[in-house]
Design a protein around this motif. Sequence first.
Motif, mmCIF file in Angstrom:
data_model
loop_
_atom_site.group_PDB
_atom_site.id
_atom_site.type_symbol
_atom_site.label_atom_id
_atom_site.label_comp_id
_atom_site.label_asym_id
_atom_site.label_seq_id
_atom_site.Cartn_x
_atom_site.Cartn_y
_atom_site.Cartn_z
ATOM 1 N N ALA A 31 0.738 -1.234 -0.075
ATOM 2 C CA ALA A 31 -0.044 0.051 0.134
ATOM 3 C C ALA A 31 0.882 1.429 0.241
ATOM 4 O O ALA A 31 0.480 2.174 -0.572
ATOM 5 C CB ALA A 31 -1.021 0.036 1.124
ATOM 6 N N GLN A 34 1.886 1.900 -3.577
ATOM 7 C CA GLN A 34 0.960 2.289 -4.325
ATOM 8 C C GLN A 34 0.824 3.898 -4.027
ATOM 9 O O GLN A 34 0.381 4.599 -4.914
ATOM 10 C CB GLN A 34 -0.519 1.739 -3.842
ATOM 11 N N SER A 37 3.362 6.064 -5.529
ATOM 12 C CA SER A 37 3.291 5.926 -6.974
ATOM 13 C C SER A 37 1.981 7.058 -7.454
ATOM 14 O O SER A 37 1.944 7.701 -8.289
ATOM 15 C CB SER A 37 2.593 4.506 -7.723
ATOM 16 N N GLU A 38 1.058 7.380 -6.572
ATOM 17 C CA GLU A 38 0.090 7.980 -6.882
ATOM 18 C C GLU A 38 0.659 9.451 -6.513
ATOM 19 O O GLU A 38 0.177 10.449 -7.218
ATOM 20 C CB GLU A 38 -1.354 7.698 -5.723
#
Length: 136
Positions: A31, A34, A37-38
């Motif tokens: 998580a 992620q 990355s966002e």
Amino acid sequence: MTQVEALQAALAGEHAALYGVGVAGGKLSGAKFQAASELDERHRRQRDKLTDLLTAAGETPAAAEPAYDLPLVVTTPATATALILLIERRLTAVYADLVEAAEQEPVRALAIQYLLTTAATQTTWGGAPTAFPGTV
């Protein structure tokens, strides 16, 4: 500081943020990876918008450096998280400067939006909320 100078400083901050978040993301998984990355994608969008504003004003946008000296060594997920938090804190201050220097309402509105976003992101990465984001 003029509006153009503040826009250039914000753009330079976004370039540095992209580099730092990229380094940090390499030490994260699941998580957290992620989320990094966002965050990277958000900083790309913000960089592009700042570039567009400077170009529209007839200015040459500041270029990214080939590499940046990081304020801490990133070897673990904990140090990666600490780096991202530091990046967001620094960007919050840069956007507070842009709010102050903005001469046009659309630039001020964008600066406020980015200031609030970076301040909120700090809480995602372990920071505590502050009454006046971007102030030291």
